[in-house]
Design an enzyme around this catalytic site. Structure first.
Site, PDB file in Angstrom:
ATOM      1  CG  HIS B 127      -4.931  -0.382  -1.880  1.00 33.41           C
ATOM      2  ND1 HIS B 127      -6.118   0.192  -2.053  1.00 33.41           N
ATOM      3  CD2 HIS B 127      -4.837  -0.126  -0.434  1.00 33.41           C
ATOM      4  CE1 HIS B 127      -6.802   0.829  -1.075  1.00 33.41           C
ATOM      5  NE2 HIS B 127      -5.971   0.471   0.088  1.00 33.41           N
ATOM      6  CG  ASP B 204      -1.195   2.122  -6.129  1.00 36.38           C
ATOM      7  OD1 ASP B 204      -0.618   3.486  -5.455  1.00 36.38           O
ATOM      8  OD2 ASP B 204      -2.049   1.458  -5.548  1.00 36.38           O
ATOM      9  CD  GLN B 207       1.330   3.161   1.429  1.00 33.72           C
ATOM     10  OE1 GLN B 207       2.225   3.602   2.176  1.00 33.72           O
ATOM     11  NE2 GLN B 207       0.021   3.358   1.739  1.00 33.72           N
ATOM     12  CE  LYS B 230      -2.868   6.102   1.024  1.00 32.46           C
ATOM     13  NZ  LYS B 230      -3.034   5.260   2.170  1.00 32.46           N
ATOM     14  CB  CYS B 368      -7.464  -1.829   1.227  1.00 29.32           C
ATOM     15  SG  CYS B 368      -8.517  -1.037   2.149  1.00 29.32           S
TER      16      CYS B 368
HETATM   17  C1  LIG Z   1      -0.918   0.964  -2.399  1.00 27.87           C
HETATM   18  C2  LIG Z   1      -2.164   1.960  -2.135  1.00 27.87           C
HETATM   19  N1  LIG Z   1      -2.996   2.100  -3.344  1.00 27.87           N
HETATM   20  C3  LIG Z   1      -3.948   2.932  -3.245  1.00 27.87           C
HETATM   21  C4  LIG Z   1      -4.508   3.411  -2.124  1.00 27.87           C
HETATM   22  C5  LIG Z   1      -5.631   4.102  -1.977  1.00 27.87           C
HETATM   23  O1  LIG Z   1      -5.438   5.423  -1.702  1.00 27.87           O
HETATM   24  P1  LIG Z   1      -6.551   6.310  -1.372  1.00 27.87           P
HETATM   25  O2  LIG Z   1      -7.287   5.788  -0.521  1.00 27.87           O
HETATM   26  O3  LIG Z   1      -6.112   7.663  -0.974  1.00 27.87           O
HETATM   27  O4  LIG Z   1      -7.217   6.651  -2.752  1.00 27.87           O
HETATM   28  C6  LIG Z   1      -3.534   3.022  -0.917  1.00 27.87           C
HETATM   29  C7  LIG Z   1      -4.092   3.544   0.375  1.00 27.87           C
HETATM   30  O5  LIG Z   1      -4.330   3.021   1.443  1.00 27.87           O
HETATM   31  C8  LIG Z   1      -2.716   2.325  -1.037  1.00 27.87           C
HETATM   32  O6  LIG Z   1      -1.748   2.053   0.150  1.00 27.87           O
END
Ligand SMILES: Cc1ncc(COP(=O)(O)O)c(C=O)c1O
Lengths: 140, 410
Positions: B127, B204, B207, B230, B368
Site C-alpha cells: 500500500h 503491515d 488487512q 478495519k 492505493c
Molecule cells: C495494506 C494496507 N496498508 C495500509 C493501509 C492504510 O491504513 P490507514 O488508512 O487506516 O492508515 C491500508 C488501508 O487501506 C491497507 O490496506
C-alpha cells in the site's frame, strides 16, 4: 438516491458511442499548444494538442485513458470547440461547469448529453477532466 | 446458515445496523470491507456510552471520570496486547492508524538507524502507506529503497528477496495481506531471513488483523501496524506494536503533553513507554470503540471468521471468475478476503457506478497500490472484499450486477 432512469441518463447511447469511438484522436501536424490533465485518484488521463490559427482552433487531437465518462466527455468537447476562439471556449467551459453543478439545465449544445452526470457527484470530476486539459493547453 | 463452531451468520448480521440500510432502492450489499469494515452495535454503543457517561481526559485528573476514562484507555491497551500476543502492554502504542504507525517508525527508528548507502526493503504489493514513508526516509538519508518483485499470480518471488538481503539491509517492511490482491505473504520466513542479516522488521497488518490471528512473538516481527477501523472498530485509532527494547531506544515522534516526565526550558525528560509516543490528548473514545471491537471479534472467533471468509472467497472466485469477459487479478496460492477483477472493455469506475445503482458497494480504483496496477498493466481494478457479515447470496447479487454491466455496455 439514483434510480434506473438515472443510470440510463448517465450512459446515453451517444455517450457510449463517443467512448467507444473517440473523435479527433489522430495526431496533428503542427500543434501550437499542448496540455494534459490527470486525476491522481483514478489514474484517468486526457492529453490535448491544438493548433490555434487567427485566434481560433484549427485542428486538435485528443487522446487519453480512463472511464467512459472522462473519455466521452473529452471526445464531445473536441467536437464542440473546433473552430472556436479562446474567448468562446472560456464561455463554454463556464456553461459546462454550470451544467455539471446543476445550476444550468441546458447549454443548448451536444454537450447536453452529459447532463446525466450531475446526479453522480463522484463522476463529475471525470466529465471535467478534459476541460482542465484544455485549460492547461490554452494557458501553456 | 450456520457454520462450524456455532458461527451463525444471521446472528452476526443482526449486530451490524448498517446492513439494514437500503441503497438506491436495494438492500445494501457491502463488499468494501478492505477499505473500512462496518461497525457492530456494541462498538457504536461503547463510543456513545463513553461520551455519555465517562468522558474526561486521561492520566490527568484526580477525579472519578478521569479515572474511568483512563481505565477504558488502558484496558483496551491490554486487550490489544492479548489480541496480538505481545509480551508487554507497554509495547502497544496508540496512533491514528496504519499510516501513522509506519510514519512513526520511519521517522524515529528509521532516522536514527538508516544512513547513507543503507537499504530498506519493501515488496511490489505494498500500500502507498508502506512505500512513501520509506521513500522520504531514503531520500533524506541517501539510502536505497529495494523492492521484492512478484510473479504474474501475485506471489512474491522469494529468490529475489534472498538476493536483495545483505548487511546493508536495515529495515524490511512487508504487507501481511495485500489489499489489492488478497495475497498472504510468507512473512514469518521473511522476517527470519531479515533478522539473519541484522535488519529490523515491520509488518503491515492493516488487512490481516481482521481476517486472521496475528501472533507477534510467533512471527517475530519487530513492529506491527494496524488500523482500528478495519477490524470492526472506529476510524481515527490504530496500533503500533514495537518490541520493548526497540521502542525504548527510539527518539519520540512528537513532543507535547503526556509524553514527558519533566520539562524545564533547559531540558525535557521523556516519559516511559508507552506515553513517550503518545503526545497530546489521544482518541480516547476511539480506544473505547476499539476495545469493544476486539471483544466482539474474540467472541466470534478469528478462526471462524477466517473459515467463513475462505468459503466466500472460494465461492466468489468460482462464480465471478467463471463469467465470460471477467478476469481475476491476483491468483496467489494463499489468499484471503479480496476478489479483484477487471471487466473487459469496461472501466472499473463504470462497473462501480452500475453496481452502486443496485446497492452493491465495491471499490473501483488503484487501491492505493499503483505499483501493483502497473505490474498487471492495468489502471485499476474492481475489488470486492469480504467481512465476517458477507454471504454467498451477496456474491450472487454481485454476479447479477456484473451481468447488468454487460447489458449497459454490451
Ligand atoms: C495494506 C494496507 N496498508 C495500509 C493501509 C492504510 O491504513 P490507514 O488508512 O487506516 O492508515 C491500508 C488501508 O487501506 C491497507 O490496506
Amino acid at each position: 438516491m439514483t434510480d434506473p432512469a438515472d443510470l440510463d441518463a448517465l450512459y446515453r447511447e451517444i455517450v457510449l458511442d463517443h467512448h467507444r469511438n473517440p473523435r479527433n484522436s489522430d495526431a496533428i501536424d503542427a500543434p501550437t499548444h499542448e496540455g494534459e490533465a490527470i486525476n491522481p485518484f483514478c489514474g484517468d488521463e486526457v492529453h490535448i494538442k491544438i493548433q490555434l490559427q487567427d485566434g481560433g482552433i484549427k485542428e486538435l487531437s485528443i487522446t487519453g485513458v480512463g472511464c467512459s465518462i472522462s473519455q466521452a466527455s473529452a471526445s464531445l468537447m473536441g467536437e464542440e470547440i473546433k473552430g472556436k476562439t479562446a474567448e468562446q471556449i472560456t464561455g463554454l467551459a463556464e456553461q459546462f461547469n454550470a451544467l455539471m453543478s446543476g445550476s444550468a439545465d441546458s447549454m443548448q449544445s451536444d454537450l447536453d448529453v452529459l447532463k446525466g452526470v450531475k446526479r453522480y457527484p463522484v463522476r463529475i470530476k471525470c466529465a471535467l477532466l478534459a476541460w482542465s486539459a484544455l485549460d492547461d493547453a490554452l494557458s501553456s | 446458515m450456520s457454520g462450524p463452531h456455532g458461527f451463525d451468520i444471521d446472528a452476526i448480521r443482526k449486530q451490524f445496523p448498517i446492513l439494514d440500510v437500503e441503497v438506491n432502492g436495494h438492500p445494501l450489499v457491502y463488499l468494501d470491507t478492505a477499505a473500512t469494515s462496518q461497525k457492530p452495535q456494541v462498538v457504536i454503543d461503547a463510543i456513545s456510552d463513553y461520551y455519555s457517561r465517562s468522558n474526561s481526559n486521561v492520566h490527568r485528573g484526580v477525579h472519578t471520570l478521569s479515572q474511568q476514562a483512563t481505565d477504558i484507555y488502558e484496558e483496551t491497551r491490554e486487550k490489544t496486547r492479548a489480541l496480538i500476543n505481545a509480551a508487554d502492554a507497554r509495547e502497544i502504542i496508540y496512533v491514528r492508524g496504519t499510516t501513522e504507525a509506519i510514519n512513526l517508525v520511519a521517522s524515529t527508528y528509521g532516522r536514527q538507524n538508516v544512513g547513507e548507502g543503507d537499504e530498506v526493503i519493501v515488496t511490489a504489493m505494498e500500500h502507498h502507506s508502506n512505500i512513501v514513508p520509506w521513500q522520504i526516509l531514503c531520500g533524506e538519508k541517501g539510502a536505497d529503497l529495494k523492492v521484492v518483485p512478484m510473479d504474474e499470480n501475485g506471489d512474491l518471488i522469494m529468490e529475489e528477496f534472498d538476493r536483495l538481503l545483505s548487511d546493508r539491509t536495515k529495515i524490511v517492511a512487508v504487507v501481511h495481506l495485500s489489499n489489492a490482491l488478497g495475497t498472504i505473504n510468507p512473512v514469518k520466513e521473511m522476517f527470519q531471513k531479515a533478522h539473519a542479516v541484522g535488519a529490523v522488521t515491520l509488518l503491515d497488518g492493516a488487512q490481516s488483523a481482521p481476517h486472521m490471528a496475528i501472533d507477534v512473538r510467533d512471527l517475530d516481527c519487530d513492529f506491527l501496524a494496524f488500523s482500528g477501523h478495519k477490524i470492526y472498530g472506529p476510524t481515527g485509532i490504530g496500533i503500533l506494536y514495537g518490541k520493548y527494547d526497540l521502542l525504548s531506544q527510539m527518539p519520540p515522534y512528537q513532543g507535547g503533553g503526556e509524553m514527558i516526565a519533566s520539562v524545564t526550558f533547559e531540558k525535557t525528560i521523556y516519559a516511559e513507554l508507552p506515553a513517550k509516543f503518545e503526545a497530546g490528548t489521544p482518541h480516547i473514545a476511539g480506544t473505547a470503540g476499539l476495545g469493544a471491537a476486539i471483544d466482539f471479534v474474540n467472541q466470534v472467533g478469528l478462526d471462524n471468521v477466517a473459515a467463513h471468509e475462505k468459503s466466500l472467497l472460494e465461492y466468489g472466485t468460482e462464480r465471478i471468475g467463471s463469467i465470460n469477459g471477467v478476469n481475476l487479478i491476483g491468483t496467489a496460492k494463499h489468499r484471503s478476503g479480496v476478489l479483484s477483477f477487471v471487466v473487459e472493455g469496461v472501466h472499473p469506475h463504470d462497473v462501480g457506478t452500475v453496481l452502486d445503482s443496485q446497492g452493491i458497494a465495491i471499490r473501483a480504483g488503484h487501491h492505493c497500490a499503483q505499483p501493483v496496477m502497473a505490474h498487471f498493466g492495468i489502471p485499476a481494478t474492481v475489488r470486492a472484499s469480504f467481512g465476517m457479515y458477507n454471504t454467498t447470496d451477496e456474491i450472487d447479487r454481485l454476479y447479477e450486477g456484473v451481468q447488468q454491466v454487460f447489458e449497459v455496455f454490451g
